[in-house]
Design a protein around this motif. Structure first.
Motif, PDB file in Angstrom:
ATOM      1  N   ALA A 142      -6.745   5.767  -1.299  1.00  7.94           N
ATOM      2  CA  ALA A 142      -6.771   7.124  -1.042  1.00  7.94           C
ATOM      3  C   ALA A 142      -7.980   7.907  -1.771  1.00  7.94           C
ATOM      4  N   ALA A 143      -8.707   7.221  -2.758  1.00  2.00           N
ATOM      5  CA  ALA A 143      -9.948   7.752  -3.496  1.00  2.00           C
ATOM      6  C   ALA A 143     -10.935   7.517  -2.430  1.00  2.00           C
ATOM      7  N   VAL A 144     -10.932   6.595  -1.347  1.00  2.00           N
ATOM      8  CA  VAL A 144     -11.870   6.538  -0.361  1.00  2.00           C
ATOM      9  C   VAL A 144     -11.610   7.531   0.752  1.00  2.00           C
ATOM     10  N   THR A 145     -10.475   7.246   1.278  1.00  2.00           N
ATOM     11  CA  THR A 145      -9.955   8.360   2.270  1.00  2.00           C
ATOM     12  C   THR A 145      -8.325   8.148   2.155  1.00  2.00           C
ATOM     13  N   ARG A 146      -7.892   9.274   2.152  1.00  2.00           N
ATOM     14  CA  ARG A 146      -6.566   9.616   2.131  1.00  2.00           C
ATOM     15  C   ARG A 146      -5.685   9.563   3.495  1.00  2.00           C
ATOM     16  N   HIS A 147      -6.595   9.167   4.550  1.00  2.00           N
ATOM     17  CA  HIS A 147      -6.175   9.031   5.731  1.00  2.00           C
ATOM     18  C   HIS A 147      -6.803   8.032   6.504  1.00  2.00           C
ATOM     19  N   PRO A 148      -6.697   6.508   5.976  1.00  2.00           N
ATOM     20  CA  PRO A 148      -7.209   5.497   6.490  1.00  2.00           C
ATOM     21  C   PRO A 148      -6.620   5.052   7.896  1.00  2.00           C
ATOM     22  N   LEU A 149      -5.398   5.262   8.238  1.00  2.00           N
ATOM     23  CA  LEU A 149      -5.043   5.003   9.785  1.00  2.00           C
ATOM     24  C   LEU A 149      -5.181   5.927  10.588  1.00  2.00           C
ATOM     25  N   LEU A 150      -5.441   7.252  10.393  1.00  2.00           N
ATOM     26  CA  LEU A 150      -6.121   8.285  11.190  1.00  2.00           C
ATOM     27  C   LEU A 150      -7.565   8.053  11.395  1.00  2.00           C
ATOM     28  N   TRP A 151      -8.290   7.637  10.517  1.00  2.00           N
ATOM     29  CA  TRP A 151      -9.671   6.913  11.036  1.00  2.00           C
ATOM     30  C   TRP A 151      -9.898   5.989  11.553  1.00  2.00           C
ATOM     31  N   ALA A 152      -8.843   5.086  11.471  1.00  2.00           N
ATOM     32  CA  ALA A 152      -8.924   3.803  12.127  1.00  2.00           C
ATOM     33  C   ALA A 152      -8.581   4.329  13.855  1.00  2.00           C
ATOM     34  N   LEU A 175      -0.589   9.468   7.765  1.00  2.00           N
ATOM     35  CA  LEU A 175       0.055   8.551   8.692  1.00  2.00           C
ATOM     36  C   LEU A 175       0.454   7.109   8.015  1.00  2.00           C
ATOM     37  N   GLY A 176       1.551   6.371   8.361  1.00  2.00           N
ATOM     38  CA  GLY A 176       1.483   5.032   7.646  1.00  2.00           C
ATOM     39  C   GLY A 176       1.975   4.999   6.174  1.00  2.00           C
ATOM     40  N   ALA A 177       2.151   6.132   5.450  1.00  2.00           N
ATOM     41  CA  ALA A 177       2.211   6.104   3.961  1.00  2.00           C
ATOM     42  C   ALA A 177       3.700   5.409   3.599  1.00  2.00           C
ATOM     43  N   LYS A 178       3.447   4.725   2.512  1.00  2.00           N
ATOM     44  CA  LYS A 178       4.691   4.220   2.047  1.00  2.00           C
ATOM     45  C   LYS A 178       6.021   5.124   2.055  1.00  2.00           C
ATOM     46  N   ARG A 179       6.989   4.572   2.604  1.00  2.00           N
ATOM     47  CA  ARG A 179       8.395   5.395   2.438  1.00  2.00           C
ATOM     48  C   ARG A 179       8.660   5.731   1.017  1.00  2.00           C
ATOM     49  N   GLY A 180       9.068   6.963   0.718  1.00  2.00           N
ATOM     50  CA  GLY A 180       9.214   7.419  -0.695  1.00  2.00           C
ATOM     51  C   GLY A 180       8.328   7.234  -1.733  1.00  2.00           C
ATOM     52  N   ALA A 181       6.962   7.238  -1.098  1.00  2.00           N
ATOM     53  CA  ALA A 181       6.012   7.045  -2.331  1.00  2.00           C
ATOM     54  C   ALA A 181       5.664   8.467  -2.997  1.00  2.00           C
ATOM     55  N   THR A 182       5.233   8.211  -4.415  1.00  2.00           N
ATOM     56  CA  THR A 182       4.925   9.208  -5.035  1.00  2.00           C
ATOM     57  C   THR A 182       3.264   8.981  -5.633  1.00  2.00           C
ATOM     58  N   PHE A 183       2.653  10.169  -5.363  1.00  2.00           N
ATOM     59  CA  PHE A 183       1.229   9.708  -5.580  1.00  2.00           C
ATOM     60  C   PHE A 183       0.818   9.964  -7.433  1.00  2.00           C
ATOM     61  N   VAL A 240     -11.294  12.954   1.976  1.00  2.00           N
ATOM     62  CA  VAL A 240     -11.111  12.662   3.413  1.00  2.00           C
ATOM     63  C   VAL A 240     -11.802  11.536   3.542  1.00  2.00           C
ATOM     64  N   LEU A 241     -13.246  11.310   3.258  1.00  2.00           N
ATOM     65  CA  LEU A 241     -13.932  10.052   3.438  1.00  2.00           C
ATOM     66  C   LEU A 241     -15.125  10.070   2.275  1.00  2.00           C
ATOM     67  N   SER A 242     -14.911   8.944   1.503  1.00  2.00           N
ATOM     68  CA  SER A 242     -16.271   8.933   0.433  1.00  2.00           C
ATOM     69  C   SER A 242     -16.383   7.308   0.155  1.00  2.00           C
ATOM     70  N   GLY A 283      -4.720   0.710   4.926  1.00  2.00           N
ATOM     71  CA  GLY A 283      -3.976   1.666   4.832  1.00  2.00           C
ATOM     72  C   GLY A 283      -2.267   1.824   5.086  1.00  2.00           C
ATOM     73  N   LEU A 284      -2.093   0.607   5.632  1.00  2.00           N
ATOM     74  CA  LEU A 284      -0.323   0.705   5.842  1.00  2.00           C
ATOM     75  C   LEU A 284       0.207   0.609   4.561  1.00  2.00           C
ATOM     76  N   GLY A 285       1.168   1.393   4.425  1.00  2.00           N
ATOM     77  CA  GLY A 285       1.878   1.769   2.949  1.00  2.00           C
ATOM     78  C   GLY A 285       1.099   2.433   2.023  1.00  2.00           C
ATOM     79  N   LEU A 286       0.215   3.027   2.532  1.00  2.00           N
ATOM     80  CA  LEU A 286      -0.563   3.906   1.382  1.00  2.00           C
ATOM     81  C   LEU A 286       0.221   4.617   0.528  1.00  2.00           C
ATOM     82  N   ARG A 287      -0.047   4.791  -0.860  1.00  2.00           N
ATOM     83  CA  ARG A 287       0.809   5.247  -1.935  1.00  2.00           C
ATOM     84  C   ARG A 287       0.443   6.716  -2.034  1.00  2.00           C
ATOM     85  N   GLN A 288       0.260   7.329  -1.162  1.00  2.00           N
ATOM     86  CA  GLN A 288       0.458   8.806  -0.894  1.00  2.00           C
ATOM     87  C   GLN A 288       1.196   9.370   0.159  1.00  2.00           C
TER      88      GLN A 288
END
Length: 230
Positions: free
Chosen positions: A115-125, A99-107, A182-184, A90-95
């Motif tokens: 993000a298709a599985v979860t858009r919040h992987p670090l929060l779930w961690a 939390l922990g999204a890639k700086r300046g990322a565009t989705f 959120v989780l799928s 999840g670190l550097g997620l492109r959305q």
């Protein structure tokens, strides 16, 4: 042994996460020092304060709320590998709305990645880490500590989602939430998604498992308690 050091550490931790944004201090610091400098320093300070809170909880008066049971020790041993895999993936997620999204990322809804599985992987961690450790630490100080982290992890998911709804135009908003979850686990059944994502996620998962092995080996020396269930 008193509650004062733990309560002070807890207050500093909560304040350091809420006051900069609420008081405008973060915006002033960003303009003066730049994003990279600010977030680098803020990250180091956050880690130091987190360590302080954890140590202070261990030295707080012991007031047992439920007794430790042998089976409980299995829970963090099963949860933590997944938590660290989620962290590595999840670190550097492109959305940008998590939390922990890639700086300046565009989705890109056509290529959502993890993000298709979860858009919040670090929060779930964080939720897995906090929930698993909450169960095995049934004294009041650790229940407050891990309960706070669990509440923050779960509570920030709708906060980030609300921010995405506010920032995106109606058409982009619909595409964003249709492409993410959120989780799928459904994306793992889609051939196109697997072809694009399984290899990079497998590499990151390996790094997460390596980190878990290191954390497992150091847990006794650093925390003072062996995490092994046997």
């Amino acid at each position: 042994m008193t509650w004062a050091p733990f309560l002070l550490a807890l207050a500093v931790f909560v304040g350091s996460h809420y006051l900069p944004a609420r008081t405008g201090l973060r915006e002033v610091a960003l303009r003066r020092f730049g994003r990279r400098a600010y977030f680098s320093v803020y990250g180091l300070v956050s880690l130091a304060v987190l360590g302080w809170v954890v140590v202070a909880a261990g030295h707080a008066p012991y007031l047992q709320l439920w007794p430790p049971m042998p089976w409980m020790r299995w829970v963090p041993n099963l949860a933590m590998p997944l938590a660290l895999v989620l962290t590595a993936c999840g670190l550097g997620l492109r959305q940008p709305w998590t939390l922990g999204a890639k700086r300046g990322a565009t989705f890109d809804p056509a290529d959502p990645g993890l993000a298709a599985v979860t858009r919040h992987p670090l929060l779930w961690a964080l939720a897995l880490w906090a929930g698993a450790h909450l169960l095995v630490n049934g004294d009041l100080a650790h229940v407050v500590l891990f309960g706070l982290f669990l509440a923050m992890a779960l509570g920030f998911m709708p906060v980030f989602d609300a921010r995405a709804r506010r920032d995106l135009a109606a058409s982009d908003r619909a595409a964003f939430f249709a492409a993410t979850s959120v989780l799928s686990l459904a994306p793992f059944a889609e051939r196109e998604w697997r072809a694009a994502n399984l290899r990079p996620l497998a590499i990151r998962s390996g790094l997460g498992l390596a980190l878990w092995i290191v954390a497992l080996a150091l847990h006794g020396a650093v925390i003072g308690v062996s995490p092994l269930p046997l």
